[in-house]
Design a protein around this motif. Structure first.
Motif, mmCIF file in Angstrom:
data_model
loop_
_atom_site.group_PDB
_atom_site.id
_atom_site.type_symbol
_atom_site.label_atom_id
_atom_site.label_comp_id
_atom_site.label_asym_id
_atom_site.label_seq_id
_atom_site.Cartn_x
_atom_site.Cartn_y
_atom_site.Cartn_z
ATOM 1 N N GLY A 57 0.805 -1.222 0.000
ATOM 2 C CA GLY A 57 0.000 0.000 0.000
ATOM 3 C C GLY A 57 0.835 1.268 0.000
ATOM 4 O O GLY A 57 0.571 2.201 -0.747
ATOM 5 N N ILE A 58 1.857 1.306 0.844
ATOM 6 C CA ILE A 58 2.710 2.497 0.924
ATOM 7 C C ILE A 58 3.525 2.662 -0.355
ATOM 8 O O ILE A 58 3.582 3.755 -0.933
ATOM 9 N N THR A 59 4.125 1.592 -0.834
ATOM 10 C CA THR A 59 4.940 1.668 -2.050
ATOM 11 C C THR A 59 4.090 2.086 -3.245
ATOM 12 O O THR A 59 4.459 2.984 -4.006
ATOM 13 N N GLY A 61 1.179 3.583 -3.165
ATOM 14 C CA GLY A 61 0.663 4.938 -2.937
ATOM 15 C C GLY A 61 1.675 6.007 -3.295
ATOM 16 O O GLY A 61 1.337 7.022 -3.912
ATOM 17 N N VAL A 62 2.934 5.805 -2.920
ATOM 18 C CA VAL A 62 3.997 6.753 -3.272
ATOM 19 C C VAL A 62 4.156 6.829 -4.793
ATOM 20 O O VAL A 62 4.286 7.912 -5.365
ATOM 21 N N PHE A 63 4.114 5.689 -5.468
ATOM 22 C CA PHE A 63 4.209 5.643 -6.926
ATOM 23 C C PHE A 63 3.073 6.452 -7.565
ATOM 24 O O PHE A 63 3.303 7.256 -8.470
ATOM 25 N N LEU A 64 1.851 6.283 -7.053
ATOM 26 C CA LEU A 64 0.706 7.006 -7.609
ATOM 27 C C LEU A 64 0.797 8.505 -7.310
ATOM 28 O O LEU A 64 0.446 9.330 -8.169
ATOM 29 N N LEU A 65 1.251 8.861 -6.111
ATOM 30 C CA LEU A 65 1.431 10.288 -5.798
ATOM 31 C C LEU A 65 2.462 10.920 -6.721
ATOM 32 O O LEU A 65 2.277 12.041 -7.212
ATOM 33 N N TRP A 66 3.556 10.226 -6.950
ATOM 34 C CA TRP A 66 4.599 10.716 -7.843
ATOM 35 C C TRP A 66 4.035 10.949 -9.253
ATOM 36 O O TRP A 66 4.275 11.982 -9.866
ATOM 37 N N GLY A 99 2.802 -1.687 -10.120
ATOM 38 C CA GLY A 99 2.861 -0.612 -9.133
ATOM 39 C C GLY A 99 1.542 -0.248 -8.484
ATOM 40 O O GLY A 99 1.488 0.665 -7.675
ATOM 41 N N ASN A 100 0.473 -0.937 -8.821
ATOM 42 C CA ASN A 100 -0.841 -0.609 -8.274
ATOM 43 C C ASN A 100 -1.175 -1.553 -7.119
ATOM 44 O O ASN A 100 -1.466 -2.731 -7.345
ATOM 45 N N PRO A 101 -1.147 -1.068 -5.878
ATOM 46 C CA PRO A 101 -1.431 -1.950 -4.745
ATOM 47 C C PRO A 101 -2.847 -2.507 -4.773
ATOM 48 O O PRO A 101 -3.087 -3.631 -4.356
ATOM 49 N N TYR A 102 -3.787 -1.739 -5.282
ATOM 50 C CA TYR A 102 -5.175 -2.205 -5.362
ATOM 51 C C TYR A 102 -5.252 -3.467 -6.214
ATOM 52 O O TYR A 102 -5.927 -4.428 -5.866
ATOM 53 N N LEU A 174 -6.138 8.802 -4.756
ATOM 54 C CA LEU A 174 -6.001 7.354 -4.697
ATOM 55 C C LEU A 174 -4.687 6.965 -4.022
ATOM 56 O O LEU A 174 -4.661 6.106 -3.132
ATOM 57 N N GLY A 175 -3.586 7.599 -4.411
ATOM 58 C CA GLY A 175 -2.286 7.342 -3.777
ATOM 59 C C GLY A 175 -2.313 7.689 -2.304
ATOM 60 O O GLY A 175 -1.806 6.944 -1.459
ATOM 61 N N GLY A 176 -2.909 8.836 -1.973
ATOM 62 C CA GLY A 176 -3.025 9.239 -0.573
ATOM 63 C C GLY A 176 -3.843 8.256 0.246
ATOM 64 O O GLY A 176 -3.506 7.942 1.392
ATOM 65 N N LYS A 177 -4.924 7.736 -0.351
ATOM 66 C CA LYS A 177 -5.760 6.764 0.354
ATOM 67 C C LYS A 177 -4.990 5.471 0.637
ATOM 68 O O LYS A 177 -5.075 4.927 1.732
ATOM 69 N N PHE A 178 -4.221 5.002 -0.331
ATOM 70 C CA PHE A 178 -3.437 3.787 -0.114
ATOM 71 C C PHE A 178 -2.441 3.982 1.025
ATOM 72 O O PHE A 178 -2.297 3.115 1.889
ATOM 73 N N ILE A 179 -1.771 5.118 1.040
ATOM 74 C CA ILE A 179 -0.789 5.389 2.091
ATOM 75 C C ILE A 179 -1.481 5.539 3.446
ATOM 76 O O ILE A 179 -1.047 4.974 4.444
ATOM 77 N N PHE A 180 -2.579 6.294 3.463
ATOM 78 C CA PHE A 180 -3.326 6.503 4.709
ATOM 79 C C PHE A 180 -3.820 5.180 5.285
ATOM 80 O O PHE A 180 -3.679 4.918 6.481
ATOM 81 N N ASP A 181 -4.418 4.339 4.435
ATOM 82 C CA ASP A 181 -4.926 3.050 4.915
ATOM 83 C C ASP A 181 -3.804 2.176 5.474
ATOM 84 O O ASP A 181 -3.962 1.543 6.512
ATOM 85 N N ALA A 182 -2.681 2.147 4.770
ATOM 86 C CA ALA A 182 -1.553 1.323 5.231
ATOM 87 C C ALA A 182 -1.000 1.846 6.550
ATOM 88 O O ALA A 182 -0.745 1.068 7.478
ATOM 89 N N LEU A 183 -0.816 3.162 6.655
ATOM 90 C CA LEU A 183 -0.279 3.743 7.888
ATOM 91 C C LEU A 183 -1.258 3.601 9.049
ATOM 92 O O LEU A 183 -0.846 3.379 10.180
ATOM 93 N N SER A 184 -2.557 3.730 8.759
ATOM 94 C CA SER A 184 -3.567 3.557 9.807
ATOM 95 C C SER A 184 -3.486 2.176 10.415
ATOM 96 O O SER A 184 -3.571 2.012 11.627
ATOM 97 N N PHE A 185 -3.297 1.176 9.566
ATOM 98 C CA PHE A 185 -3.182 -0.201 10.061
ATOM 99 C C PHE A 185 -1.900 -0.382 10.866
ATOM 100 O O PHE A 185 -1.895 -1.039 11.906
#
Length: 188
Positions: A57-59, A61-66, A99-102, A174-185
């Motif tokens: 999720g973090i990896t 998410g960073v790729f999508l933000l970039w 690169g898409n965690p989803y 979408l990238g932010g959501k992946f990072i947020f969800d991963a960090l929340s967990f």
């Protein structure tokens, strides 16, 4: 068919080539078919290893933000370009699938259940399931690139910029959501 980075790049590449969606889908299939087969063999259990989902999720998410930031920065340029422009549509399909965690998490969970259900009917039906699933992606992405191409020809650069603005913002969230969800967990 869920909107995501492959949808965004297909629309971007489709603005220049109506057949880009078919090629992006081929790249997607290069990743998807082996993944389906590995899940069939039981490799989906790797997702249950502690922190694997969060790392994905973090990896991703960073790729999508970039990609998003680069796409939004490109709006200032006279000709709108997407980050995957230097890559062929096939390579873009491969890179965005990886690169898409989803994509990975979906196949390791919901997709794994569908694979096992199709396999209950035998190897032939497992193969039919895999091909039909990919054909749905193929037709959808091809349709998107044709629509993008026709819209771009008709509406011009303003249309392209509007589409890229919407897609860039979507990728950012979408990238932010992946990072947020991963960090929340991880922080719970």
């Amino acid at each position: 068919m869920a909107p995501g980075p492959i949808t965004v790049v297909t629309i971007g590449k489709g603005s220049k080539n109506p057949h880009a969606g078919a090629l992006v889908s081929l790249g997607h299939g290069i990743v998807e078919f082996p993944l389906i087969f590995l899940i069939f063999l039981g490799f989906d259990s790797l997702i249950d290893i502690p922190y694997v989902r969060e790392i994905i999720g973090i990896t991703g998410g960073v790729f999508l933000l970039w990609m998003s930031v680069d796409m939004l920065r490109g709006l200032k340029i006279a000709e709108v370009k997407d980050k995957m422009e230097k890559h062929t549509p096939i390579v873009a399909g491969v890179l965005l699938s990886i690169g898409n965690p989803y994509f990975i998490i979906w196949w390791a969970t919901i997709g794994a259940a569908l694979i096992m259900r199709s396999a209950d009917f035998g190897y032939f039906w497992f193969g039919v399931f895999a091909v039909i699933h990919w054909l749905c992606d193929f037709l959808w992405l091809y349709f998107l690139s044709i629509i993008s191409y026709r819209g771009g020809v008709f509406f011009g650069k303003v249309f392209h910029r509007g589409i890229f603005l919407i897609c860039g913002i979507f990728l950012f969230f979408l990238g932010g959501k992946f990072i947020f969800d991963a960090l929340s967990f991880l922080l719970l």
